[in-house]
Write a protein that holds these residues in place. Structure first.
Motif, short mmCIF file in Angstrom:
data_model
loop_
_atom_site.label_atom_id
_atom_site.label_comp_id
_atom_site.label_asym_id
_atom_site.label_seq_id
_atom_site.Cartn_x
_atom_site.Cartn_y
_atom_site.Cartn_z
N ALA A 1 0.69 -1.20 0.01
CA ALA A 1 0.11 0.04 -0.02
C ALA A 1 0.76 1.30 0.08
CB ALA A 1 -1.17 -0.08 1.21
N PHE A 2 0.26 2.46 -0.35
CA PHE A 2 0.91 3.52 -0.25
C PHE A 2 0.73 4.35 0.92
CE2 PHE A 2 2.68 7.49 -2.52
CZ PHE A 2 2.12 8.20 -1.70
N LEU A 3 1.70 4.70 1.41
CA LEU A 3 1.95 5.56 2.82
C LEU A 3 2.16 6.90 2.75
CD1 LEU A 3 2.46 5.43 5.98
CD2 LEU A 3 5.01 5.01 5.45
N THR B 1 4.66 24.82 5.53
CA THR B 1 5.18 24.34 6.65
C THR B 1 4.96 23.08 6.96
OG1 THR B 1 3.54 25.22 8.22
CG2 THR B 1 5.50 26.49 7.63
N SER B 2 5.38 22.06 5.96
CA SER B 2 5.25 20.58 5.89
C SER B 2 6.31 19.89 5.52
CB SER B 2 3.69 20.31 5.35
OG SER B 2 4.29 20.52 3.77
N PHE B 3 6.30 18.66 6.12
CA PHE B 3 7.35 17.91 5.63
C PHE B 3 6.73 16.28 5.74
CE2 PHE B 3 11.70 16.89 4.61
CZ PHE B 3 12.30 16.00 5.55
N HIS B 4 5.95 15.86 4.90
CA HIS B 4 5.04 14.72 4.81
C HIS B 4 5.90 13.49 4.35
CE1 HIS B 4 2.11 17.37 5.77
NE2 HIS B 4 1.59 17.72 4.43
N LEU B 5 6.00 12.33 5.02
CA LEU B 5 6.68 11.40 4.81
C LEU B 5 5.69 10.35 4.03
CD1 LEU B 5 9.28 9.55 5.42
CD2 LEU B 5 8.03 8.45 7.06
N GLU B 6 6.37 9.79 2.71
CA GLU B 6 5.63 8.99 1.79
C GLU B 6 6.55 7.78 1.11
OE1 GLU B 6 2.89 12.23 -0.52
OE2 GLU B 6 4.73 11.65 -1.48
N LYS B 7 6.00 6.73 0.95
CA LYS B 7 6.48 5.60 0.49
C LYS B 7 5.40 4.85 -0.63
CE LYS B 7 9.31 1.49 0.91
NZ LYS B 7 9.98 0.53 1.98
N GLY B 8 5.96 4.76 -1.43
CA GLY B 8 4.77 4.22 -2.75
C GLY B 8 4.51 2.63 -2.18
N SER B 9 5.20 1.69 -1.72
CA SER B 9 4.94 0.51 -1.55
C SER B 9 5.64 0.04 -0.29
CB SER B 9 5.30 -0.29 -2.65
OG SER B 9 4.86 -1.77 -2.52
N VAL B 10 4.66 -0.25 0.84
CA VAL B 10 5.13 -0.26 2.28
C VAL B 10 5.42 -2.07 2.16
CG1 VAL B 10 4.48 1.41 3.40
CG2 VAL B 10 3.04 -0.55 3.22
N GLN B 11 6.52 -2.49 3.22
CA GLN B 11 6.67 -3.66 3.47
C GLN B 11 6.33 -4.00 4.88
OE1 GLN B 11 7.46 -5.94 0.91
NE2 GLN B 11 6.98 -3.78 -0.34
#
Lengths: 115, 114
Positions: free
Chosen positions: A17-19, A71-81
């Motif tokens: 899933a996307f995070l 004023t943001s710094f959002h963390l993302e990952k395309g495919s979590v494990q």
């Protein structure tokens, strides 16, 4: 004073899933921004960082972009494990002269990834 | 071997007892820090040290004291422990020569005060 606000957890996702974990900050000047990760039973490890506006930090498939206008710094990952299951902390540090250059942490977001 | 070590890893004690938590590092860093972590509050800075002769209070220093015995060692003491000092304690180090001053954390000490 300076502060960091993270989205409340816990967050539970299925593998692949996307995070997104949201992080916003309040600070005067131009802080450096960080994401730290804490795996179960371990100390915090630096995941990625950005030191100026529009910088993108990336590591292990995670990314975060320093957005001064929001004023943001959002963390993302395309495919979590499953191995990404951990607590994630957003933090800022100001390079004030003569100061500790202390880190100010958010409250942390627990991520659980199910197989 | 770990670069930042903390002893003990777990400790249970009683109200009023004196407790010392120890931190050692092999990274050769000048700066060392003590944080406590409480659920829902993130990490808060207790004390920090820029070198052996420089000790500074952090956000929540009341009830704690520290000693920087050498560049590589930084101890945190609770002179008279109380239950609300039950928390996870982390030591960290950073390098003054680094432009971003990244902090490196130890594995933590879980302290329970009964």
């Amino acid at each position: 004073g300076d502060s960091v606000t993270q989205m409340e957890g816990p967050v539970t996702l299925s593998e692949e899933a996307f995070l997104t974990i949201n992080c916003t900050y309040t600070a005067t000047g131009y802080p450096s921004l960080f994401w730290y990760v804490q795996y179960p039973g371990e100390g915090l490890q630096l995941l990625l960082k950005a030191t100026k506006a529009d910088d993108k930090g990336s590591n292990k498939g995670f990314e975060a972009t320093y957005r001064k206008e929001t004023t943001s710094f959002h963390l993302e990952k395309g495919s979590v494990q499953v191995s990404d299951s951990a607590v994630y902390f957003c933090a800022l540090r100001k390079l004030s002269s003569g100061s500790a250059r202390q880190l100010t942490f958010g409250s942390g977001t627990q991520l659980t990834v199910l197989p | 071997d770990a670069d930042v070590t903390q002893t003990p890893r777990n400790r249970i004690t009683k109200t009023g007892k004196r407790i010392m938590l120890e931190c050692s590092q092999t990274k050769g860093h000048d700066r060392m820090y003590w944080y406590r972590q409480d659920p829902g509050l993130g990490l808060r800075l207790i004390y920090y040290s820029f070198d052996v002769k420089d000790i500074n209070k952090g956000e929540i220093s009341d009830g704690y004291s520290v000693s920087r015995q050498a560049q590589a060692k930084f101890s945190l003491s609770l002179e008279s422990a109380i239950p609300n000092q039950t928390a996870l304690y982390f030591c960290a180090t950073s390098d003054v020569s680094s432009s971003t001053d990244t902090q490196y954390f130890g594995p933590g000490t879980r302290l329970t005060v009964l």
